[in-house]
Design a protein around this motif. Structure first.
Motif, PDB file in Angstrom:
ATOM      1  N   ASP A  76       7.485  -1.353   7.244  1.00 24.83           N
ATOM      2  CA  ASP A  76       7.962  -1.466   5.863  1.00 24.83           C
ATOM      3  C   ASP A  76       6.896  -1.043   4.853  1.00 24.83           C
ATOM      4  O   ASP A  76       6.793  -1.614   3.767  1.00 24.83           O
ATOM      5  CB  ASP A  76       8.429  -2.902   5.572  1.00 24.83           C
ATOM      6  N   GLU A  77       6.128  -0.027   5.214  1.00 21.27           N
ATOM      7  CA  GLU A  77       5.117   0.499   4.303  1.00 21.27           C
ATOM      8  C   GLU A  77       5.757   1.500   3.337  1.00 21.27           C
ATOM      9  O   GLU A  77       6.800   2.096   3.630  1.00 21.27           O
ATOM     10  CB  GLU A  77       4.013   1.201   5.091  1.00 21.27           C
ATOM     11  N   GLU A  78       5.125   1.682   2.203  1.00 21.37           N
ATOM     12  CA  GLU A  78       5.567   2.690   1.241  1.00 21.37           C
ATOM     13  C   GLU A  78       4.940   4.022   1.636  1.00 21.37           C
ATOM     14  O   GLU A  78       3.719   4.191   1.544  1.00 21.37           O
ATOM     15  CB  GLU A  78       5.150   2.311  -0.176  1.00 21.37           C
ATOM     16  N   VAL A  79       5.763   4.962   2.076  1.00 23.48           N
ATOM     17  CA  VAL A  79       5.270   6.192   2.686  1.00 23.48           C
ATOM     18  C   VAL A  79       5.750   7.409   1.913  1.00 23.48           C
ATOM     19  O   VAL A  79       6.923   7.517   1.547  1.00 23.48           O
ATOM     20  CB  VAL A  79       5.738   6.312   4.157  1.00 23.48           C
ATOM     21  N   ARG A  80       4.803   8.324   1.706  1.00 23.27           N
ATOM     22  CA  ARG A  80       5.116   9.635   1.142  1.00 23.27           C
ATOM     23  C   ARG A  80       4.738  10.690   2.175  1.00 23.27           C
ATOM     24  O   ARG A  80       3.709  10.575   2.839  1.00 23.27           O
ATOM     25  CB  ARG A  80       4.306   9.896  -0.134  1.00 23.27           C
ATOM     26  N   CYS A  81       5.558  11.720   2.273  1.00 23.23           N
ATOM     27  CA  CYS A  81       5.252  12.830   3.174  1.00 23.23           C
ATOM     28  C   CYS A  81       5.099  14.109   2.353  1.00 23.23           C
ATOM     29  O   CYS A  81       5.984  14.443   1.554  1.00 23.23           O
ATOM     30  CB  CYS A  81       6.362  13.025   4.205  1.00 23.23           C
ATOM     31  N   LEU A  82       3.979  14.780   2.547  1.00 20.83           N
ATOM     32  CA  LEU A  82       3.763  16.083   1.915  1.00 20.83           C
ATOM     33  C   LEU A  82       4.228  17.154   2.885  1.00 20.83           C
ATOM     34  O   LEU A  82       3.708  17.270   3.995  1.00 20.83           O
ATOM     35  CB  LEU A  82       2.288  16.283   1.581  1.00 20.83           C
ATOM     36  N   THR A  83       5.215  17.938   2.463  1.00 22.09           N
ATOM     37  CA  THR A  83       5.905  18.872   3.347  1.00 22.09           C
ATOM     38  C   THR A  83       6.006  20.236   2.689  1.00 22.09           C
ATOM     39  O   THR A  83       6.216  20.330   1.476  1.00 22.09           O
ATOM     40  CB  THR A  83       7.312  18.343   3.670  1.00 22.09           C
ATOM     41  N   MET A  99       0.828  -1.190   0.000  1.00 23.17           N
ATOM     42  CA  MET A  99       0.000   0.000   0.000  1.00 23.17           C
ATOM     43  C   MET A  99       0.869   1.250   0.000  1.00 23.17           C
ATOM     44  O   MET A  99       1.939   1.271   0.590  1.00 23.17           O
ATOM     45  CB  MET A  99      -0.902   0.028   1.243  1.00 23.17           C
ATOM     46  N   THR A 100       0.395   2.291  -0.667  1.00 20.35           N
ATOM     47  CA  THR A 100       1.071   3.578  -0.647  1.00 20.35           C
ATOM     48  C   THR A 100       0.306   4.508   0.278  1.00 20.35           C
ATOM     49  O   THR A 100      -0.910   4.671   0.153  1.00 20.35           O
ATOM     50  CB  THR A 100       1.131   4.192  -2.058  1.00 20.35           C
ATOM     51  N   ILE A 101       1.026   5.105   1.215  1.00 19.40           N
ATOM     52  CA  ILE A 101       0.411   5.930   2.248  1.00 19.40           C
ATOM     53  C   ILE A 101       0.972   7.335   2.145  1.00 19.40           C
ATOM     54  O   ILE A 101       2.190   7.523   2.059  1.00 19.40           O
ATOM     55  CB  ILE A 101       0.695   5.343   3.637  1.00 19.40           C
ATOM     56  N   LEU A 102       0.080   8.316   2.147  1.00 18.31           N
ATOM     57  CA  LEU A 102       0.476   9.722   2.116  1.00 18.31           C
ATOM     58  C   LEU A 102       0.204  10.342   3.473  1.00 18.31           C
ATOM     59  O   LEU A 102      -0.911  10.245   3.995  1.00 18.31           O
ATOM     60  CB  LEU A 102      -0.311  10.470   1.031  1.00 18.31           C
ATOM     61  N   VAL A 103       1.220  10.986   4.040  1.00 17.46           N
ATOM     62  CA  VAL A 103       1.119  11.604   5.367  1.00 17.46           C
ATOM     63  C   VAL A 103       1.344  13.097   5.225  1.00 17.46           C
ATOM     64  O   VAL A 103       2.339  13.534   4.625  1.00 17.46           O
ATOM     65  CB  VAL A 103       2.170  11.020   6.337  1.00 17.46           C
ATOM     66  N   THR A 104       0.429  13.896   5.781  1.00 17.32           N
ATOM     67  CA  THR A 104       0.686  15.326   5.917  1.00 17.32           C
ATOM     68  C   THR A 104       1.013  15.603   7.390  1.00 17.32           C
ATOM     69  O   THR A 104       0.652  14.835   8.268  1.00 17.32           O
ATOM     70  CB  THR A 104      -0.528  16.179   5.497  1.00 17.32           C
ATOM     71  N   GLY A 105       1.695  16.718   7.623  1.00 19.55           N
ATOM     72  CA  GLY A 105       2.041  17.056   9.000  1.00 19.55           C
ATOM     73  C   GLY A 105       3.300  16.377   9.500  1.00 19.55           C
ATOM     74  O   GLY A 105       3.517  16.273  10.707  1.00 19.55           O
ATOM     75  N   ALA A 106       4.124  15.905   8.581  1.00 22.26           N
ATOM     76  CA  ALA A 106       5.433  15.344   8.949  1.00 22.26           C
ATOM     77  C   ALA A 106       6.493  16.062   8.130  1.00 22.26           C
ATOM     78  O   ALA A 106       6.371  16.115   6.903  1.00 22.26           O
ATOM     79  CB  ALA A 106       5.489  13.846   8.671  1.00 22.26           C
ATOM     80  N   PRO A 107       7.486  16.669   8.800  1.00 22.79           N
ATOM     81  CA  PRO A 107       7.765  16.641  10.235  1.00 22.79           C
ATOM     82  C   PRO A 107       6.681  17.323  11.076  1.00 22.79           C
ATOM     83  O   PRO A 107       6.049  18.264  10.634  1.00 22.79           O
ATOM     84  CB  PRO A 107       9.085  17.409  10.360  1.00 22.79           C
ATOM     85  N   GLY A 153      -0.995   7.130  -7.619  1.00 28.48           N
ATOM     86  CA  GLY A 153      -1.957   6.458  -6.750  1.00 28.48           C
ATOM     87  C   GLY A 153      -1.532   6.388  -5.300  1.00 28.48           C
ATOM     88  O   GLY A 153      -0.370   6.117  -4.989  1.00 28.48           O
ATOM     89  N   VAL A 154      -2.473   6.671  -4.434  1.00 31.14           N
ATOM     90  CA  VAL A 154      -2.291   6.592  -2.990  1.00 31.14           C
ATOM     91  C   VAL A 154      -3.464   5.810  -2.423  1.00 31.14           C
ATOM     92  O   VAL A 154      -4.620   6.043  -2.792  1.00 31.14           O
ATOM     93  CB  VAL A 154      -2.234   8.002  -2.370  1.00 31.14           C
ATOM     94  N   ASP A 155      -3.173   4.868  -1.554  1.00 33.88           N
ATOM     95  CA  ASP A 155      -4.245   4.074  -0.955  1.00 33.88           C
ATOM     96  C   ASP A 155      -4.867   4.771   0.248  1.00 33.88           C
ATOM     97  O   ASP A 155      -6.081   4.906   0.343  1.00 33.88           O
ATOM     98  CB  ASP A 155      -3.706   2.699  -0.538  1.00 33.88           C
ATOM     99  N   THR A 156      -4.019   5.204   1.186  1.00 33.22           N
ATOM    100  CA  THR A 156      -4.502   5.824   2.427  1.00 33.22           C
ATOM    101  C   THR A 156      -3.847   7.180   2.607  1.00 33.22           C
ATOM    102  O   THR A 156      -2.634   7.322   2.430  1.00 33.22           O
ATOM    103  CB  THR A 156      -4.175   4.936   3.644  1.00 33.22           C
ATOM    104  N   VAL A 157      -4.661   8.162   2.972  1.00 35.53           N
ATOM    105  CA  VAL A 157      -4.159   9.487   3.323  1.00 35.53           C
ATOM    106  C   VAL A 157      -4.328   9.679   4.823  1.00 35.53           C
ATOM    107  O   VAL A 157      -5.439   9.526   5.341  1.00 35.53           O
ATOM    108  CB  VAL A 157      -4.915  10.604   2.574  1.00 35.53           C
ATOM    109  N   TYR A 158      -3.245   9.995   5.514  1.00 32.46           N
ATOM    110  CA  TYR A 158      -3.320  10.415   6.913  1.00 32.46           C
ATOM    111  C   TYR A 158      -3.108  11.923   6.938  1.00 32.46           C
ATOM    112  O   TYR A 158      -1.981  12.404   6.783  1.00 32.46           O
ATOM    113  CB  TYR A 158      -2.238   9.732   7.749  1.00 32.46           C
ATOM    114  N   HIS A 159      -4.205  12.646   7.109  1.00 32.86           N
ATOM    115  CA  HIS A 159      -4.114  14.108   7.063  1.00 32.86           C
ATOM    116  C   HIS A 159      -3.983  14.637   8.488  1.00 32.86           C
ATOM    117  O   HIS A 159      -4.964  14.839   9.201  1.00 32.86           O
ATOM    118  CB  HIS A 159      -5.344  14.688   6.374  1.00 32.86           C
ATOM    119  N   CYS A 160      -2.734  14.873   8.894  1.00 31.39           N
ATOM    120  CA  CYS A 160      -2.423  15.346  10.247  1.00 31.39           C
ATOM    121  C   CYS A 160      -2.128  16.841  10.288  1.00 31.39           C
ATOM    122  O   CYS A 160      -2.107  17.434  11.370  1.00 31.39           O
ATOM    123  CB  CYS A 160      -1.198  14.611  10.806  1.00 31.39           C
ATOM    124  N   ALA A 161      -1.842  17.442   9.133  1.00 33.31           N
ATOM    125  CA  ALA A 161      -1.411  18.837   9.096  1.00 33.31           C
ATOM    126  C   ALA A 161      -2.525  19.765   9.562  1.00 33.31           C
ATOM    127  O   ALA A 161      -3.708  19.549   9.258  1.00 33.31           O
ATOM    128  CB  ALA A 161      -0.971  19.217   7.687  1.00 33.31           C
TER     129      ALA A 161
END
Length: 333
Positions: free
Chosen positions: A24-31, A1-9, A65-73
């Motif tokens: 060992d997930e495939e992680v992208r960070c929007l910064t 799965m590809t996971i996109l995280v906002t709010g990192a750092p 493509g992104v499977d899950t978005v964690y929107h923390c920002a």
């Protein structure tokens, strides 16, 4: 799965990225461009630069493509007095932009990290807030987070984007920001300001256990389309929170808070609302206005539907906060 995280750092984002990397997930960070990414550089993540307030800068992070978005920002305390509009720019419109990116690129699951402020305050000290109660946010911050929640639900209705909303409370744990260091330094001096009698209740959210919940919602089909309170098992009085910190800092013997009468806190709350009407936010006025309020929730739904287990209690979790701050030179007491 590809996971996109906002709010990192960021306080929460760093902990989430560390856990996802360990899995060992495939992680992208929007910064944001120009942000120091050193807190997450040691992890196997891809960093994409963009601004959630500008939807045109988000495509690269979603591309392929992104499977899950964690929107923390989000923003809690604007850095300038004329900052009320920033709540809506970042928390509300920024969330809508992230949802638009998710819609455009076919993301499957949008996990939104909201706030206790989106629901408001307790009507009674004896009745904890639950997910089924109406939302009555009283601050611009709370309204901006509530409106963001409504955007999340609206995108599910219109475009079928599955969502989960998590409502954490007052954060504590490793990685704490300067505002927690300041509180601890005030307590270390022995006479921190306390509004009211200190018997109001506050739910607290231990950061590592919030991340536990964030990971659980990915696996639980029942989490789709739901909202959950995430916090410690039971709320604590403000007196208990402050005394616990004082004991861990070794200053309980001289702990004597300066008690500000509750009516003054209520006046500050009125002042905070009046300032907001002209677009002004002043952090000390805002914090003083809510510190005598009860903000306490019931986490039963998360326990029953997600298997969430808030096992950490305030003292060991706060000890970890203090040790982290000392180890990183953020706290000298």
């Amino acid at each position: 799965m590809t996971i996109l995280v906002t709010g990192a750092p960021g306080w929460l984002g760093n902990e989430l990225v560390a856990r996802l990397d360990a899995l060992d997930e495939e992680v992208r960070c929007l910064t944001l461009p120009g942000v120091d990414t050193s807190p997450i550089d040691s992890y196997d993540v891809d960093i994409y630069y963009g601004d959630i307030t500008d939807v045109d800068t988000l495509d690269d992070a979603y591309e392929g493509g992104v499977d899950t978005v964690y929107h923390c920002a989000g923003i809690i305390h604007p850095p300038k007095l004329l900052g009320v509009e920033l709540f809506y720019d970042i928390n509300t419109r920024g969330t809508r932009n992230m949802l638009e990116g998710a819609r455009k690129h076919g993301a499957d699951h949008f996990v939104y990290i909201s706030s206790n402020a989106a629901q408001g305050f307790n009507d009674s000290r004896d009745e904890p807030m639950t997910e089924g109660m109406p939302c009555r946010p009283e601050s611009p911050y709370g309204r901006s987070k509530h409106l963001a929640e409504e955007h999340v639900r609206g995108y599910e209705r219109e475009y079928g984007i599955d969502f989960t909303v998590l409502r954490p409370c007052w954060y504590y744990g490793p990685g704490q920001p300067a505002r927690m260091d300041t509180l601890m330094e005030m307590i270390a001096e022995g006479n921190p300001i306390m509004f009211g009698d200190g018997e109001n209740l506050r739910s607290m959210t231990y950061i590592p256990e919030l991340v536990d919940a964030m990971l659980l919602v990915r696996e639980a089909s029942t989490a789709r389309g739901e909202t959950y309170w995430i916090a410690d098992e039971e709320p604590y009085t403000t007196n208990h929170i402050y005394r616990t910190i004082a004991r861990l800092l070794g200053v309980e013997h001289r702990f004597s808070p300066r008690r500000i009468p509750k009516p003054l806190s209520q006046l500050l709350e009125i002042g905070d609302k009046l300032l907001a009407q002209v677009g002004v936010y002043e952090q000390n006025v805002h914090v003083g206005g809510e510190m005598s309020r009860t903000i306490a929730c019931d986490v039963t739904k998360a326990k029953e539907q997600l298997g969430f287990e808030p096992v950490t209690e305030l003292e060991p979790g706060m000890r970890e906060s203090i040790e982290w701050a000392r180890d990183h030179g953020e706290l000298t007491v």
